[in-house]
Design an enzyme around this catalytic site. Structure first.
Site, PDB file in Angstrom:
ATOM      1  N   LEU A  37       0.860  -1.175   0.000  1.00 19.75           N
ATOM      2  CA  LEU A  37       0.000   0.000   0.000  1.00 19.75           C
ATOM      3  C   LEU A  37       0.899   1.227   0.000  1.00 19.75           C
ATOM      4  O   LEU A  37       1.838   1.311   0.795  1.00 19.75           O
ATOM      5  CB  LEU A  37      -0.908   0.023   1.245  1.00 19.75           C
ATOM      6  CG  LEU A  37      -2.273  -0.650   1.143  1.00 19.75           C
ATOM      7  CD1 LEU A  37      -2.981  -0.597   2.488  1.00 19.75           C
ATOM      8  CD2 LEU A  37      -3.141   0.004   0.074  1.00 19.75           C
ATOM      9  N   ASP A  38       0.612   2.185  -0.876  1.00 18.92           N
ATOM     10  CA  ASP A  38       1.398   3.412  -0.909  1.00 18.92           C
ATOM     11  C   ASP A  38       1.269   4.154   0.412  1.00 18.92           C
ATOM     12  O   ASP A  38       0.268   3.995   1.134  1.00 18.92           O
ATOM     13  CB  ASP A  38       0.922   4.308  -2.047  1.00 18.92           C
ATOM     14  CG  ASP A  38       1.216   3.718  -3.424  1.00 18.92           C
ATOM     15  OD1 ASP A  38       2.205   2.971  -3.526  1.00 18.92           O
ATOM     16  OD2 ASP A  38       0.463   3.997  -4.369  1.00 18.92           O
ATOM     17  N   PRO A  39       2.261   4.991   0.773  1.00 16.47           N
ATOM     18  CA  PRO A  39       2.216   5.712   2.049  1.00 16.47           C
ATOM     19  C   PRO A  39       0.925   6.502   2.262  1.00 16.47           C
ATOM     20  O   PRO A  39       0.393   6.553   3.374  1.00 16.47           O
ATOM     21  CB  PRO A  39       3.431   6.642   1.959  1.00 16.47           C
ATOM     22  CG  PRO A  39       4.384   5.909   1.082  1.00 16.47           C
ATOM     23  CD  PRO A  39       3.532   5.228   0.050  1.00 16.47           C
ATOM     24  N   ALA A  41      -2.021   5.812   1.198  1.00 19.24           N
ATOM     25  CA  ALA A  41      -3.186   4.940   1.316  1.00 19.24           C
ATOM     26  C   ALA A  41      -3.342   4.364   2.717  1.00 19.24           C
ATOM     27  O   ALA A  41      -2.383   4.228   3.466  1.00 19.24           O
ATOM     28  CB  ALA A  41      -3.085   3.803   0.299  1.00 19.24           C
ATOM     29  N   ARG A 172      -3.793   4.404  -9.120  1.00 13.52           N
ATOM     30  CA  ARG A 172      -3.214   5.688  -9.532  1.00 13.52           C
ATOM     31  C   ARG A 172      -3.229   5.847 -11.049  1.00 13.52           C
ATOM     32  O   ARG A 172      -3.466   6.934 -11.575  1.00 13.52           O
ATOM     33  CB  ARG A 172      -1.772   5.794  -9.032  1.00 13.52           C
ATOM     34  CG  ARG A 172      -1.620   6.034  -7.550  1.00 13.52           C
ATOM     35  CD  ARG A 172      -0.161   6.225  -7.192  1.00 13.52           C
ATOM     36  NE  ARG A 172       0.589   4.973  -7.140  1.00 13.52           N
ATOM     37  CZ  ARG A 172       1.890   4.862  -7.423  1.00 13.52           C
ATOM     38  NH1 ARG A 172       2.573   5.922  -7.831  1.00 13.52           N
ATOM     39  NH2 ARG A 172       2.505   3.701  -7.313  1.00 13.52           N
TER      40      ARG A 172
END
Length: 292
Positions: A37-39, A41, A172
């Protein structure tokens, strides 16, 4: 400590940050997450602990579900709110119908180009490291499947959505491509994962909750997903000492009641997952992962 733990990842932390903190809480050094998970998110982040990290291969195709928002008006280099603007800002006048019409194109199986700032490897190096160094990044399109994508509302330049996408798909990229299609630029402004495979927010634990259990291994173990609930597509059998002995040594064994199952979870006791075995012929099974 062996098992699977579902975390509700907070924003502002990388998935690696979550792993590091959980190592300090549990004392278990062998921990791996199932799907970065991206930061920015938040939401469902399943983690495998101890010997259960050997099971990662069986979760690699798990579909993910999300809620979030897309901001229209300008693109960013990372395709999300953490990046630098990559196009001039505009003040788009969009209708809900327009946005939904474009979103309808993102359904089913399609080719998707991953973001330049992603963990995709190029000659063994993550793309984001090359991008940060100012080096050229050429990523090949990947096949993804979008099971559902609904724009649930539009408030000025922000569109709210729900989405289910196959493993390896980038939300994204969808936001970025929608901005290109509408001619105004766009980026992902918020994202929350609500489901990863069979795991949902209802069984996810917050890190602060687990922090209170630091040093209390039995307390943490109570938060683990019951092993019988893992990989529900595989039937489970509690094997006798003879079968367990053969499989623990890598040998084949007969499991006559599972002649039609391609894979079986083999337990030594109610919670003691000993192996994952593959049927090789008839009722004969070969262990492909041994956990103990």
């Amino acid at each position: 400590m062996n098992g699977l733990l579902v975390i509700d990842k907070p924003g502002g932390m990388t998935s690696h940050d979550v792993v590091s903190r959980l190592r300090r809480i549990t004392g278990e050094q062998s921990i791996g997450h199932l799907g970065t998970l991206d930061p920015m998110a938040t939401g469902v982040l399943p983690l495998l602990l101890g010997k259960f990290t050997r099971l990662a291969q069986f979760f690699s195709s798990a579909e993910k579900s999300y809620t979030g928002t897309i901001r229209f008006g300008f693109a960013t280099d990372t395709y999300d709110a953490e990046g630098e603007p990559a196009s001039a800002a505009t003040d788009p006048e969009l209708t809900l119908e327009q946005v939904r019409h474009v979103a309808a194109r993102f359904y089913g199986t399609m080719q998707q180009i991953p973001p330049t700032f992603s963990a995709k490897k190029i000659a063994g190096k993550p793309a984001y490291k090359l991008a940060r160094a100012g080096k050229p990044v050429e990523l090949k399109p990947a096949t993804v499947h979008i099971d559902s994508f609904e724009i649930t509302g539009l408030d000025c330049d922000q569109a709210a959505f729900t989405l289910s996408i196959s493993a390896g798909g980038y939300v994204r990229s969808i936001a970025h491509e929608m901005g290109q299609t509408l001619g105004c630029g766009a980026h992902l402004s918020s994202l929350r994962r609500t489901r990863a495979g069979v795991f949902t927010l209802s069984e996810a634990h917050k890190l602060d909750e687990l922090q209170e259990l630091a040093g209390n291994s039995s307390g943490v173990e109570e938060k683990l997903v019951h092993p019988r609930s893992l990989l529900p597509e595989m039937p489970a059998v509690t094997a006798d000492a003879h079968v367990l002995g053969r499989m623990r040594n890598g040998g084949q064994a007969n499991l006559p009641e599972f002649s039609s199952a391609p894979l079986v979870k083999v337990f030594a006791a109610q919670r003691d997952l000993a192996a994952i075995a593959r049927r090789v012929a008839g009722t004969l099974f070969q262990p492909i992962v041994v956990l103990g």
